[in-house]
Design an enzyme around this catalytic site. Structure first.
Site, mmCIF file in Angstrom:
data_model
loop_
_atom_site.group_PDB
_atom_site.id
_atom_site.type_symbol
_atom_site.label_atom_id
_atom_site.label_comp_id
_atom_site.label_asym_id
_atom_site.label_seq_id
_atom_site.Cartn_x
_atom_site.Cartn_y
_atom_site.Cartn_z
ATOM 1 N N SER A 131 0.846 -1.197 0.000
ATOM 2 C CA SER A 131 0.000 0.000 0.000
ATOM 3 C C SER A 131 0.880 1.245 0.000
ATOM 4 O O SER A 131 1.624 1.492 0.952
ATOM 5 C CB SER A 131 -0.907 0.017 1.228
ATOM 6 O OG SER A 131 -1.471 1.303 1.341
ATOM 7 N N HIS B 196 -1.007 -1.056 -4.438
ATOM 8 C CA HIS B 196 -2.304 -0.764 -3.824
ATOM 9 C C HIS B 196 -2.381 0.739 -3.526
ATOM 10 O O HIS B 196 -1.525 1.294 -2.846
ATOM 11 C CB HIS B 196 -2.443 -1.584 -2.543
ATOM 12 C CG HIS B 196 -3.779 -1.502 -1.881
ATOM 13 N ND1 HIS B 196 -4.865 -2.250 -2.297
ATOM 14 C CD2 HIS B 196 -4.219 -0.774 -0.830
ATOM 15 C CE1 HIS B 196 -5.903 -1.985 -1.525
ATOM 16 N NE2 HIS B 196 -5.537 -1.080 -0.623
ATOM 17 N N ASP C 222 -4.702 3.676 -1.936
ATOM 18 C CA ASP C 222 -5.823 3.922 -1.031
ATOM 19 C C ASP C 222 -6.411 5.307 -1.253
ATOM 20 O O ASP C 222 -5.797 6.317 -0.916
ATOM 21 C CB ASP C 222 -5.360 3.774 0.422
ATOM 22 C CG ASP C 222 -5.171 2.314 0.792
ATOM 23 O OD1 ASP C 222 -6.136 1.542 0.630
ATOM 24 O OD2 ASP C 222 -4.065 1.945 1.216
ATOM 25 N N MET D 268 -9.201 7.915 -0.267
ATOM 26 C CA MET D 268 -10.114 8.217 0.840
ATOM 27 C C MET D 268 -10.721 9.597 0.635
ATOM 28 O O MET D 268 -10.014 10.533 0.258
ATOM 29 C CB MET D 268 -9.352 8.178 2.169
ATOM 30 C CG MET D 268 -8.607 6.866 2.394
ATOM 31 S SD MET D 268 -7.943 6.772 4.056
ATOM 32 C CE MET D 268 -6.885 5.314 3.894
ATOM 33 N N HIS E 280 -8.239 1.190 -4.372
ATOM 34 C CA HIS E 280 -9.237 0.866 -3.344
ATOM 35 C C HIS E 280 -9.967 2.163 -3.003
ATOM 36 O O HIS E 280 -9.410 3.032 -2.346
ATOM 37 C CB HIS E 280 -8.470 0.280 -2.141
ATOM 38 C CG HIS E 280 -9.292 0.068 -0.917
ATOM 39 N ND1 HIS E 280 -8.724 -0.155 0.327
ATOM 40 C CD2 HIS E 280 -10.636 0.023 -0.730
ATOM 41 C CE1 HIS E 280 -9.682 -0.322 1.223
ATOM 42 N NE2 HIS E 280 -10.847 -0.210 0.611
ATOM 43 N N MET F 113 -12.263 4.200 -1.013
ATOM 44 C CA MET F 113 -13.009 4.347 0.245
ATOM 45 C C MET F 113 -13.780 5.652 0.121
ATOM 46 O O MET F 113 -13.374 6.707 0.606
ATOM 47 C CB MET F 113 -12.026 4.371 1.427
ATOM 48 C CG MET F 113 -11.463 2.988 1.734
ATOM 49 S SD MET F 113 -9.923 3.044 2.664
ATOM 50 C CE MET F 113 -8.750 3.134 1.312
ATOM 51 N N MET G 41 -11.625 -6.337 4.279
ATOM 52 C CA MET G 41 -10.860 -5.451 5.170
ATOM 53 C C MET G 41 -10.584 -6.155 6.493
ATOM 54 O O MET G 41 -11.498 -6.670 7.141
ATOM 55 C CB MET G 41 -11.642 -4.163 5.459
ATOM 56 C CG MET G 41 -11.795 -3.220 4.281
ATOM 57 S SD MET G 41 -10.259 -2.758 3.473
ATOM 58 C CE MET G 41 -9.362 -1.950 4.811
ATOM 59 N N ASP H 149 -6.681 -6.761 3.522
ATOM 60 C CA ASP H 149 -6.085 -5.428 3.655
ATOM 61 C C ASP H 149 -6.186 -4.934 5.091
ATOM 62 O O ASP H 149 -7.284 -4.691 5.589
ATOM 63 C CB ASP H 149 -6.824 -4.483 2.695
ATOM 64 C CG ASP H 149 -6.270 -3.066 2.677
ATOM 65 O OD1 ASP H 149 -5.231 -2.809 3.302
ATOM 66 O OD2 ASP H 149 -6.898 -2.229 1.999
HETATM 67 C C1 DX5 Z 1 -6.641 1.208 5.345
HETATM 68 C C2 DX5 Z 1 -6.105 0.936 3.960
HETATM 69 C C3 DX5 Z 1 -4.966 -0.001 3.915
HETATM 70 C C4 DX5 Z 1 -3.769 0.408 4.716
HETATM 71 C C5 DX5 Z 1 -3.029 -0.804 5.119
HETATM 72 O O1 DX5 Z 1 -7.721 2.039 5.237
HETATM 73 O O2 DX5 Z 1 -7.117 0.408 3.145
HETATM 74 O O3 DX5 Z 1 -4.615 -0.326 2.590
HETATM 75 O O4 DX5 Z 1 -2.910 1.276 4.037
HETATM 76 O O5 DX5 Z 1 -2.017 -0.419 5.981
HETATM 77 P P1 DX5 Z 1 -1.333 -1.424 6.984
HETATM 78 O O6 DX5 Z 1 -0.728 -2.544 6.189
HETATM 79 O O7 DX5 Z 1 -0.332 -0.565 7.671
HETATM 80 O O8 DX5 Z 1 -2.409 -1.922 7.912
HETATM 81 ZN ZN ZN Z 2 -6.574 -0.393 1.085
#
Ligand code: DX5
Ligand code: ZN
Length: 212
Positions: free
Chosen positions: A9, A34, A36, A38, A67, A69, A138, A172
């Site tokens: 990620s 990956h 993220d 948000m 991903h 969110m 998740m 994840d």
């Molecule tokens: C959380 C994200 C993850 C996150 C994982 O909202 O979707 O992808 O970056 O991070 P670690 O591996 O540190 O839990």
């Molecule tokens: Zn993620």
């Protein structure tokens, strides 16, 4: 079970040096990147939008696994695909009309997937399992890297694997050398890891996740 893939990620990389980080993590053995996304609404954090995905795409060799969110991902999927997202996953808990949005992702040239939060049952994704390229389970509440692995989601992973033997099942959150074994034993084959991979030697950390 499909082949094991490691998806670091980028949330935990050094954003001041994205190109260098992407090149280093790919050289270290990453299979997917990956990303993220948000929206400060679906989750209490704000991260990456289409312009940054486009910038990552310019320097990336591996597929971008985006991903989303977001509360309303349906409004943005075409834009993320245009920016270079290869896989786009949307949460079943979002406002998106699921069938329509999965179709829109495909039409825009990306592979669609669904995401389940830790408390969401596999039942919520069941109607679409034959229409997606990846199911993301998740193992932390989305929003931040560096949280503790929630072991009870392994039941969801097992149920998903029983229903879809050939599907890419991604996990994840909180994945490290200790938690990875349970995740793979339960049936996950795409492993996201952020803080663990980026806080040590990238190649060694990725290698330590290649369990079977
Ligand atoms: C959380 C994200 C993850 C996150 C994982 O909202 O979707 O992808 O970056 O991070 P670690 O591996 O540190 O839990
Ligand atoms: Zn993620």
């Amino acid at each position: 079970m499909p082949i094991l893939k490691i998806a670091p990620s980028l949330l935990s990389c050094d954003f001041a040096n994205i190109q260098r980080e992407v090149e280093a993590i790919e050289a270290a053995g990453a299979d997917l990147l990956h990303v993220d996304v948000m929206d400060a609404h679906f989750v209490p954090n704000l991260t990456i939008g289409p312009p940054v995905v486009a910038a990552i795409k310019r320097v990336a060799g591996k597929p971008l696994d985006c991903h989303l969110m977001m509360t309303d991902p349906q409004r943005y999927v075409a834009e993320f695909a245009k920016a270079g997202a290869d896989i786009i996953t949307i949460h079943v808990e979002s406002n998106a009309p699921i069938t329509e949005t999965l179709n829109a992702i495909r039409k825009a040239g990306a592979k669609p997937g669904l995401v389940l939060n830790p408390d969401t049952s596999i039942e919520a994704a069941k109607p679409w399992l034959s229409q997606i390229e990846m199911l993301l389970v998740m193992s932390v509440w989305p929003g931040f890297g560096g949280q503790k692995f929630i072991a009870k989601v392994l039941e969801t992973v097992k149920a998903a694997r029983a229903l879809a033997p050939n599907l890419d099942i991604e996990i994840d959150g909180g994945i490290n050398a200790e938690t990875v074994k349970q995740a793979v034993d339960a049936g996950a084959n795409v492993l996201v890891a952020g803080s663990y991979v980026f806080s040590g030697n990238y190649a060694e950390r990725i290698r330590s996740l290649r369990v079977n």
